[in-house]
Design an enzyme around this catalytic site. Sequence first.
Site, PDB file in Angstrom:
ATOM      1  N   PRO A 158       0.956  -1.113   0.017  1.00 59.63           N
ATOM      2  CA  PRO A 158       0.083   0.118  -0.025  1.00 59.63           C
ATOM      3  C   PRO A 158       0.834   1.225  -0.168  1.00 59.63           C
ATOM      4  O   PRO A 158       1.543   1.503   1.058  1.00 59.63           O
ATOM      5  CB  PRO A 158      -0.772  -0.333   1.144  1.00 59.63           C
ATOM      6  CG  PRO A 158       0.084  -1.032   2.086  1.00 59.63           C
ATOM      7  CD  PRO A 158       0.916  -1.835   1.269  1.00 59.63           C
TER       8      PRO A 158
ATOM      9  N   ASP B 223       5.816   2.229   2.002  1.00 57.79           N
ATOM     10  CA  ASP B 223       4.846   1.075   2.268  1.00 57.79           C
ATOM     11  C   ASP B 223       4.351   1.346   3.546  1.00 57.79           C
ATOM     12  O   ASP B 223       4.722   1.309   4.546  1.00 57.79           O
ATOM     13  CB  ASP B 223       6.040  -0.349   2.314  1.00 57.79           C
ATOM     14  CG  ASP B 223       5.018  -1.602   2.317  1.00 57.79           C
ATOM     15  OD1 ASP B 223       3.755  -1.330   2.705  1.00 57.79           O
ATOM     16  OD2 ASP B 223       5.504  -2.629   2.185  1.00 57.79           O
ATOM     17  N   HIS B 224       3.132   1.649   3.412  1.00 55.49           N
ATOM     18  CA  HIS B 224       2.214   1.931   4.722  1.00 55.49           C
ATOM     19  C   HIS B 224       2.210   0.716   5.646  1.00 55.49           C
ATOM     20  O   HIS B 224       1.588   0.837   6.995  1.00 55.49           O
ATOM     21  CB  HIS B 224       0.952   2.567   4.336  1.00 55.49           C
ATOM     22  CG  HIS B 224       0.412   3.772   5.148  1.00 55.49           C
ATOM     23  ND1 HIS B 224       0.972   3.785   6.523  1.00 55.49           N
ATOM     24  CD2 HIS B 224      -0.826   4.520   5.072  1.00 55.49           C
ATOM     25  CE1 HIS B 224       0.415   4.653   7.084  1.00 55.49           C
ATOM     26  NE2 HIS B 224      -0.344   5.035   6.495  1.00 55.49           N
ATOM     27  N   ARG B 225       2.402  -0.495   5.226  1.00 60.25           N
ATOM     28  CA  ARG B 225       2.409  -1.567   6.139  1.00 60.25           C
ATOM     29  C   ARG B 225       3.347  -1.477   7.322  1.00 60.25           C
ATOM     30  O   ARG B 225       3.049  -1.837   8.445  1.00 60.25           O
ATOM     31  CB  ARG B 225       2.434  -2.896   5.537  1.00 60.25           C
ATOM     32  CG  ARG B 225       1.607  -3.434   4.408  1.00 60.25           C
ATOM     33  CD  ARG B 225       1.887  -4.558   3.797  1.00 60.25           C
ATOM     34  NE  ARG B 225       3.123  -4.302   2.925  1.00 60.25           N
ATOM     35  CZ  ARG B 225       3.508  -5.380   1.963  1.00 60.25           C
ATOM     36  NH1 ARG B 225       3.042  -6.394   1.969  1.00 60.25           N
ATOM     37  NH2 ARG B 225       4.773  -5.142   1.354  1.00 60.25           N
TER      38      ARG B 225
END
Length: 480
Positions: free
Chosen positions: A274, A450-452
């Site tokens: 994401p 990467d929003h994870r």
Amino acid sequence: MPDVGEGLTEAEILKWYVQPGDTVTDGQVVCEVETAKAAVELPIPFDGVVHALLFEEGTTVDVGQVIISVQTGAAEAPAAAAVVEAPVAAAAPASAPAPAEAAEEPAAAARQPVLVGYGVSQASTKRRPRKAVPGAAAAQNGTAAVALPAVPAQPEAAPAAAGLNGSGSGHAVGERPLAKPPVRKLAKDLGIDLASVVPTGEGGVVTREDVHAAAAAAITPQAAPAPAPAVSVPVQPAATAATGLPEARETRIPVKGVRKVTAQAMVGSAFTAPHVTEFITFDVTRTMKLVQELKADPDLAGLRINPLLLIAKAVLVAIRRNPDVNASWDEAAQEIVLKHYVNLGIAAATPRGLIVPNIKDAHTKTLGELSTALSELVGTARDGKTSPADMQNGTITITNVGVFGVDTGTPILNPGESAILAVGAIKLQPWVHKGKVKPRHVTTLALSFDHRLIDGELGSKFLADIAAVLEHPRRLVTWS
């Protein structure tokens, strides 16, 4: 085509350095091939005379296929042919049968020498019997002693392909077609049912060429399917001349090599991680002044000093202050992997497409060492000599879109990395400085992450720290 040890399944022959009749020696480079990662020169593992080049330049060949025939001497002709094995050699219909005694010799347990590496290992299991295909017996029983053709001949099963992708399939009812995983994926992508494809590969295996022929036949069923892989060319309909329209209104370019692997990587990254992209615009006038001062520094004489060098150094300083940015996501283990080293990737546009080599352990390098590493990396990439190892295990990437006059962008993460920084063009703009509007050097940075594993707060702090270093470059010292 040898296995170069990088898990690749095919390569394109870029250039032949020898021709039939040339004498070659052990270790001599005979051709240059392009894998999905880099261009590689291939040496020959023995002395002899080139008998035939089995594929032309520009042809994509699967790993394990014969690409060159070399005769090592009249008395050793069978041995020479054995070195290059025989999936292509067996395709020559006019070849003389091998001596009976040769057919009775047990196969060597060890791998045969090939151009580089150890080649393809001997299969530990045998395939189940296949339904007989006309002409396939010659292909399956061809021995190393047969004469190799000057160009890759088609198997005798090719005439049977007249019904290819139409009526006959060549597979027993209810039997699962044999094909390599890349070929199965290609068939799936093209919407081709492997059960309807007549196999022309050794042992009844469906090849990439078979699938391409199936796709071509599905699009133009009235045309006879080509025996070789369909090469996309400008479309020239028969009715074009009658209508007076230009003969070629479209050009189709095969997707292969670096372009192919880049496309796969970008699609995989875009739909797996994401992405969040943040932007910051700021004054880099002091950094531009520092660049000029460093260029005049005798201690840095001969080194390439430019804004990208200081931007790279600023990224390394910001990672030191925000170490959790330098990480990756392990989906299988459901873990975040923190990296205690920085392999700094630099996106490079090359004639073969975009590649991202990286500077190993960039965090340990001085400014001068970083400058040298950057120059070598960019030069090697533009020459097409970047090795696969140089593009592996990157941790974070910089892409400099500013060299094209672009202000900013929304970069896509390099697979396996957590962040990528896009650097925009540095331009003189009106800027409020010390309460007055003055012309200042201004740029915009865009950080995709990467929003994870990187929250908005961490990503924002990291980007702000990079900007802070470049706005006041003395922080290269005070924050280090």
